[in-house]
Design a protein around this motif. Structure first.
Motif, PDB file in Angstrom:
ATOM      1  N   GLY A  18      39.052  41.715  43.384  1.00 40.35           N
ATOM      2  CA  GLY A  18      38.528  40.744  44.339  1.00 40.35           C
ATOM      3  C   GLY A  18      38.762  39.311  43.904  1.00 40.35           C
ATOM      4  N   LEU A  19      38.646  39.050  42.607  1.00 44.98           N
ATOM      5  CA  LEU A  19      38.918  37.705  42.105  1.00 44.98           C
ATOM      6  C   LEU A  19      40.387  37.335  42.303  1.00 44.98           C
ATOM      7  CD1 LEU A  19      36.873  37.738  38.775  1.00 44.98           C
ATOM      8  CD2 LEU A  19      36.279  36.581  40.914  1.00 44.98           C
ATOM      9  N   TRP A  20      41.287  38.252  41.970  1.00 42.70           N
ATOM     10  CA  TRP A  20      42.722  37.984  42.107  1.00 42.70           C
ATOM     11  C   TRP A  20      43.129  37.827  43.571  1.00 42.70           C
ATOM     12  CZ3 TRP A  20      46.508  37.001  38.537  1.00 42.70           C
ATOM     13  CH2 TRP A  20      46.114  37.067  37.202  1.00 42.70           C
ATOM     14  N   ARG A  21      42.443  38.526  44.452  1.00 44.43           N
ATOM     15  CA  ARG A  21      42.772  38.463  45.878  1.00 44.43           C
ATOM     16  C   ARG A  21      42.660  37.040  46.425  1.00 44.43           C
ATOM     17  NH1 ARG A  21      39.955  42.589  47.060  1.00 44.43           N
ATOM     18  NH2 ARG A  21      41.660  44.040  46.884  1.00 44.43           N
ATOM     19  N   GLU A  22      41.857  36.206  45.775  1.00 46.93           N
ATOM     20  CA  GLU A  22      41.662  34.828  46.223  1.00 46.93           C
ATOM     21  C   GLU A  22      42.901  33.956  46.044  1.00 46.93           C
ATOM     22  OE1 GLU A  22      38.320  33.037  44.331  1.00 46.93           O
ATOM     23  OE2 GLU A  22      36.963  34.673  44.864  1.00 46.93           O
ATOM     24  N   PHE A  23      43.788  34.301  45.106  1.00 40.54           N
ATOM     25  CA  PHE A  23      44.902  33.391  44.807  1.00 40.54           C
ATOM     26  C   PHE A  23      46.235  34.081  44.506  1.00 40.54           C
ATOM     27  CE2 PHE A  23      42.435  34.085  40.937  1.00 40.54           C
ATOM     28  CZ  PHE A  23      43.396  34.585  40.086  1.00 40.54           C
ATOM     29  N   ALA A  24      46.312  35.393  44.706  1.00 44.19           N
ATOM     30  CA  ALA A  24      47.550  36.100  44.391  1.00 44.19           C
ATOM     31  C   ALA A  24      47.741  37.299  45.318  1.00 44.19           C
ATOM     32  CB  ALA A  24      47.530  36.574  42.933  1.00 44.19           C
ATOM     33  N   THR A  25      48.971  37.751  45.381  1.00 43.39           N
ATOM     34  CA  THR A  25      49.307  39.010  46.050  1.00 43.39           C
ATOM     35  C   THR A  25      49.924  39.910  44.988  1.00 43.39           C
ATOM     36  OG1 THR A  25      51.486  38.182  46.690  1.00 43.39           O
ATOM     37  CG2 THR A  25      49.696  37.948  48.296  1.00 43.39           C
ATOM     38  N   ALA A  44      38.670  33.315  34.607  1.00 44.96           N
ATOM     39  CA  ALA A  44      37.677  34.345  34.939  1.00 44.96           C
ATOM     40  C   ALA A  44      38.350  35.615  35.450  1.00 44.96           C
ATOM     41  CB  ALA A  44      36.689  33.812  35.966  1.00 44.96           C
ATOM     42  N   ALA A  45      39.430  35.451  36.212  1.00 39.86           N
ATOM     43  CA  ALA A  45      40.130  36.610  36.750  1.00 39.86           C
ATOM     44  C   ALA A  45      40.819  37.403  35.641  1.00 39.86           C
ATOM     45  CB  ALA A  45      41.133  36.164  37.814  1.00 39.86           C
ATOM     46  N   VAL A  46      41.435  36.708  34.701  1.00 44.95           N
ATOM     47  CA  VAL A  46      42.058  37.386  33.563  1.00 44.95           C
ATOM     48  C   VAL A  46      40.987  38.079  32.721  1.00 44.95           C
ATOM     49  CG1 VAL A  46      43.357  37.059  31.416  1.00 44.95           C
ATOM     50  CG2 VAL A  46      44.079  35.877  33.509  1.00 44.95           C
ATOM     51  N   ALA A  47      39.884  37.389  32.471  1.00 46.21           N
ATOM     52  CA  ALA A  47      38.788  37.991  31.700  1.00 46.21           C
ATOM     53  C   ALA A  47      38.247  39.236  32.384  1.00 46.21           C
ATOM     54  CB  ALA A  47      37.671  36.970  31.493  1.00 46.21           C
ATOM     55  N   ALA A  48      38.203  39.214  33.702  1.00 40.38           N
ATOM     56  CA  ALA A  48      37.720  40.388  34.437  1.00 40.38           C
ATOM     57  C   ALA A  48      38.639  41.584  34.209  1.00 40.38           C
ATOM     58  CB  ALA A  48      37.608  40.067  35.921  1.00 40.38           C
ATOM     59  N   PHE A  49      39.960  41.359  34.177  1.00 39.16           N
ATOM     60  CA  PHE A  49      40.868  42.475  33.894  1.00 39.16           C
ATOM     61  C   PHE A  49      40.813  42.883  32.429  1.00 39.16           C
ATOM     62  CE2 PHE A  49      43.606  42.015  37.869  1.00 39.16           C
ATOM     63  CZ  PHE A  49      43.091  43.171  38.420  1.00 39.16           C
ATOM     64  N   HIS A  66      36.824  47.284  38.169  1.00 41.04           N
ATOM     65  CA  HIS A  66      38.153  47.109  38.756  1.00 41.04           C
ATOM     66  C   HIS A  66      38.050  46.461  40.128  1.00 41.04           C
ATOM     67  CE1 HIS A  66      41.543  48.382  41.299  1.00 41.04           C
ATOM     68  NE2 HIS A  66      42.232  47.949  40.271  1.00 41.04           N
ATOM     69  N   VAL A  67      37.130  46.925  40.938  1.00 41.77           N
ATOM     70  CA  VAL A  67      36.952  46.362  42.283  1.00 41.77           C
ATOM     71  C   VAL A  67      36.627  44.869  42.189  1.00 41.77           C
ATOM     72  CG1 VAL A  67      35.527  46.451  44.367  1.00 41.77           C
ATOM     73  CG2 VAL A  67      36.315  48.580  43.294  1.00 41.77           C
ATOM     74  N   ALA A  68      35.752  44.505  41.266  1.00 38.87           N
ATOM     75  CA  ALA A  68      35.377  43.094  41.096  1.00 38.87           C
ATOM     76  C   ALA A  68      36.571  42.257  40.637  1.00 38.87           C
ATOM     77  CB  ALA A  68      34.229  42.980  40.100  1.00 38.87           C
ATOM     78  N   ALA A  69      37.327  42.760  39.678  1.00 35.26           N
ATOM     79  CA  ALA A  69      38.483  42.010  39.177  1.00 35.26           C
ATOM     80  C   ALA A  69      39.524  41.819  40.270  1.00 35.26           C
ATOM     81  CB  ALA A  69      39.091  42.722  37.972  1.00 35.26           C
ATOM     82  N   ALA A  84      39.217  57.309  40.095  1.00 33.62           N
ATOM     83  CA  ALA A  84      38.018  56.802  39.413  1.00 33.62           C
ATOM     84  C   ALA A  84      38.245  55.369  38.925  1.00 33.62           C
ATOM     85  CB  ALA A  84      37.643  57.718  38.252  1.00 33.62           C
ATOM     86  N   TYR A  85      39.427  55.095  38.400  1.00 35.26           N
ATOM     87  CA  TYR A  85      39.776  53.735  37.965  1.00 35.26           C
ATOM     88  C   TYR A  85      39.769  52.774  39.146  1.00 35.26           C
ATOM     89  CZ  TYR A  85      43.263  50.044  37.451  1.00 35.26           C
ATOM     90  OH  TYR A  85      43.948  48.857  37.513  1.00 35.26           O
TER      91      TYR A  85
END
Length: 97
Positions: A82-89, A23-28, A77-80, A70-71
């Motif tokens: 946020g997903l990555w923040r759960e498991f990566a730095t 889901a995180a990759v799909a978001a990006f 971008h903010v949503a994606a 703007a990006y």
């Protein structure tokens, strides 16, 4: 033009098999299709096995500082991020080209 690079490192104990990752990759992938300020958008997994390597990368290009802002504030971008923040730095670099 500004090149925006992001390198992600999965947190300890997290692997590419983690169920949150698709889901995180799909978001990006979506970001690359929905943010009009992006001139270039590439994402992908690292293919080398080295101690200093990061796990995932974004390589993007925008016109100027306003486009970068703007990006960064675009809802997709903010949503994606946020997903990555759960498991990566990650680390970033923005430079003029």
């Amino acid at each position: 033009m500004i090149r925006h690079l992001v390198l992600f490192k999965l947190n300890a104990g997290v692997t590419k098999d983690d169920p949150r990752i698709p889901a995180a990759v799909a978001a990006f992938e979506k970001v690359g299709q929905t943010v009009p300020e992006l001139r270039e958008w590439q994402i992908g997994w690292n293919i080398t096995d080295r101690d200093i390597a990061q796990d995932f990368a974004i390589n993007s290009l925008v016109e100027d500082g306003d486009a970068l802002q703007a990006y960064l504030t675009h809802p997709d971008h903010v949503a994606a991020a946020g997903l990555w923040r759960e498991f990566a730095t990650w680390v970033i670099a923005d430079y003029e080209v």
